[in-house]
Motif scaffolding. Structure first.
Motif, mmCIF file in Angstrom:
data_model
loop_
_atom_site.group_PDB
_atom_site.id
_atom_site.type_symbol
_atom_site.label_atom_id
_atom_site.label_comp_id
_atom_site.label_asym_id
_atom_site.label_seq_id
_atom_site.Cartn_x
_atom_site.Cartn_y
_atom_site.Cartn_z
ATOM 1 N N VAL A 4 0.843 -1.188 0.000
ATOM 2 C CA VAL A 4 0.000 0.000 0.000
ATOM 3 C C VAL A 4 0.884 1.246 0.000
ATOM 4 N N ILE A 5 0.510 2.231 -0.795
ATOM 5 C CA ILE A 5 1.155 3.542 -0.791
ATOM 6 C C ILE A 5 0.126 4.560 -0.314
ATOM 7 N N VAL A 6 0.401 5.203 0.812
ATOM 8 C CA VAL A 6 -0.473 6.245 1.335
ATOM 9 C C VAL A 6 0.135 7.601 0.998
ATOM 10 N N VAL A 7 -0.676 8.505 0.469
ATOM 11 C CA VAL A 7 -0.227 9.859 0.137
ATOM 12 C C VAL A 7 -1.122 10.848 0.867
ATOM 13 N N ALA A 59 6.194 10.133 -5.205
ATOM 14 C CA ALA A 59 5.103 9.196 -4.902
ATOM 15 C C ALA A 59 4.569 8.568 -6.185
ATOM 16 N N ALA A 60 4.428 9.391 -7.227
ATOM 17 C CA ALA A 60 3.932 8.871 -8.506
ATOM 18 C C ALA A 60 4.903 7.869 -9.105
ATOM 19 N N ARG A 61 6.187 8.165 -9.029
ATOM 20 C CA ARG A 61 7.180 7.244 -9.583
ATOM 21 C C ARG A 61 7.159 5.904 -8.836
ATOM 22 N N LEU A 62 6.960 5.974 -7.536
ATOM 23 C CA LEU A 62 6.880 4.746 -6.752
ATOM 24 C C LEU A 62 5.642 3.944 -7.143
ATOM 25 N N ALA A 63 4.528 4.634 -7.341
ATOM 26 C CA ALA A 63 3.295 3.956 -7.740
ATOM 27 C C ALA A 63 3.434 3.331 -9.125
ATOM 28 N N GLU A 113 1.139 -3.047 -8.683
ATOM 29 C CA GLU A 113 0.372 -3.947 -7.824
ATOM 30 C C GLU A 113 -0.004 -3.308 -6.495
ATOM 31 N N ALA A 114 0.624 -2.178 -6.161
ATOM 32 C CA ALA A 114 0.370 -1.513 -4.884
ATOM 33 C C ALA A 114 -0.926 -0.697 -4.947
ATOM 34 N N VAL A 115 -1.656 -0.704 -3.859
ATOM 35 C CA VAL A 115 -2.869 0.099 -3.732
ATOM 36 C C VAL A 115 -2.466 1.502 -3.272
ATOM 37 N N VAL A 116 -2.897 2.529 -3.997
ATOM 38 C CA VAL A 116 -2.559 3.914 -3.657
ATOM 39 C C VAL A 116 -3.781 4.561 -3.004
ATOM 40 N N ILE A 117 -3.603 5.033 -1.758
ATOM 41 C CA ILE A 117 -4.699 5.586 -0.971
ATOM 42 C C ILE A 117 -4.406 7.040 -0.604
ATOM 43 N N PRO A 118 -5.285 7.989 -0.994
ATOM 44 C CA PRO A 118 -5.100 9.388 -0.602
ATOM 45 C C PRO A 118 -5.732 9.675 0.759
ATOM 46 N N VAL A 171 -9.969 9.293 4.695
ATOM 47 C CA VAL A 171 -9.254 8.276 3.918
ATOM 48 C C VAL A 171 -10.066 7.973 2.668
ATOM 49 N N GLY A 172 -9.475 8.237 1.517
ATOM 50 C CA GLY A 172 -10.204 8.061 0.271
ATOM 51 C C GLY A 172 -10.127 6.654 -0.290
ATOM 52 N N PRO A 173 -10.848 6.417 -1.371
ATOM 53 C CA PRO A 173 -10.781 5.116 -2.050
ATOM 54 C C PRO A 173 -9.474 4.983 -2.819
ATOM 55 N N ARG A 174 -9.134 3.767 -3.154
ATOM 56 C CA ARG A 174 -7.905 3.533 -3.925
ATOM 57 C C ARG A 174 -7.976 4.254 -5.261
ATOM 58 N N LEU A 175 -6.838 4.730 -5.718
ATOM 59 C CA LEU A 175 -6.782 5.440 -6.993
ATOM 60 C C LEU A 175 -6.659 4.450 -8.150
ATOM 61 N N ASP A 176 -7.350 4.758 -9.211
ATOM 62 C CA ASP A 176 -7.268 3.948 -10.416
ATOM 63 C C ASP A 176 -6.200 4.557 -11.326
ATOM 64 N N LEU A 177 -5.047 3.913 -11.380
ATOM 65 C CA LEU A 177 -3.942 4.402 -12.206
ATOM 66 C C LEU A 177 -3.701 3.490 -13.403
ATOM 67 N N SER A 178 -4.722 2.725 -13.778
ATOM 68 C CA SER A 178 -4.565 1.760 -14.866
ATOM 69 C C SER A 178 -4.251 2.425 -16.206
ATOM 70 N N ALA A 179 -4.625 3.693 -16.362
ATOM 71 C CA ALA A 179 -4.350 4.388 -17.625
ATOM 72 C C ALA A 179 -2.854 4.553 -17.870
ATOM 73 N N TRP A 180 -2.045 4.430 -16.824
ATOM 74 C CA TRP A 180 -0.595 4.595 -16.953
ATOM 75 C C TRP A 180 0.145 3.268 -16.792
ATOM 76 N N ALA A 181 -0.550 2.169 -16.910
ATOM 77 C CA ALA A 181 0.061 0.845 -16.750
ATOM 78 C C ALA A 181 1.213 0.665 -17.727
ATOM 79 N N GLY A 182 2.335 0.205 -17.198
ATOM 80 C CA GLY A 182 3.498 -0.068 -18.031
ATOM 81 C C GLY A 182 4.357 1.147 -18.315
#
Length: 219
Positions: free
Chosen positions: A40-43, A139-143, A148-153, A176-187
């Motif tokens: 998990v990555i918390v920001v 934080a973005a580079r780590l995500a 596979e890590a869940v990013v929580i704001p 505590v927000g919902p997990r962020l959907d970063l699938s648009a930047w996959a890979g």
């Protein structure tokens, strides 16, 4: 496999951080989607030197132990430095060529399914309205490195930096927000992707700050 010694150290860390955090703040939080297992990555936004303790309370409330990226100077403070080392916090040598080592250490912890907490601004918020200012891309580079890590704001409101805050126990409201959907930047791990994901992260933090401010006004 986790050794008995590590189990004892983890349990001790939980208790110490929980007790110190309880003394520093009355924490009220709006529960979100921090999973109890997996990386998990918390920001979050960064209002005071002590608000990591409030974020730690929230993480522990979700049965997770946080590993913060902390400025290296903290590790030289009496008492605080020893606690930071004992609980596996991550030193950041800001402005140096070795600053990237902190992200490598955070990456190692995520590889072991840990929870890593970062302040994307890289410093205390200094804007007059106390809203987050310009953010760095760490934080973005780590995500992006760990899809596979869940990013929580998390949005924090309440405590303010200064002597009054240091000597009085304040209420801290966190959303505590919902997990962020970063699938648009996959890979992707390029600079443009890191900047775009940083913007998404900061927008999400600001959304949670709005919820935290409402909690503060209704407390």
């Amino acid at each position: 496999m986790t050794s008995p010694r590590r189990h004892v150290k983890n349990a001790t860390g939980f208790v110490l951080v929980w007790l110190i955090a309880k003394v520093a703040h009355r924490v009220r939080f709006r529960a979100g989607g921090i999973p109890r297992t997996g990386p998990v990555i918390v920001v979050a936004n960064h209002l005071t030197m002590s608000d990591p303790l409030a974020v730690a309370r929230v993480a522990i409330g979700h049965r997770r132990f946080p590993h913060f990226l902390v400025m290296q100077e903290v590790f030289g403070w009496p008492g605080v430095g020893a606690l930071a080392r004992a609980t596996g916090q991550i030193p950041v040598a800001r402005g140096s060529a070795s600053a990237g080592d902190a992200l490598d250490r955070a990456s190692e912890l995520l590889g072991r399914d840990a929870l890593v907490a970062l302040y994307p601004e890289g410093r205390l918020t200094t804007e007059p309205d106390r809203m987050p200012g310009p953010a760095r891309t760490g934080a973005a580079r780590l995500a992006l490195r760990h899809p596979e890590a869940v990013v929580i704001p998390i949005g924090t409101w309440g405590p303010q930096q200064g002597h009054h805050h240091l000597w009085h126990r304040h209420t801290a409201c966190l959303s505590v927000g919902p997990r962020l959907d970063l699938s648009a930047w996959a890979g992707r791990t390029d600079d443009a992707a890191a900047r775009e994901v940083t913007d998404v992260v900061m927008d999400a933090i600001r959304t949670e700050i709005a919820h935290a401010k409402q909690m503060w006004s209704e407390r």
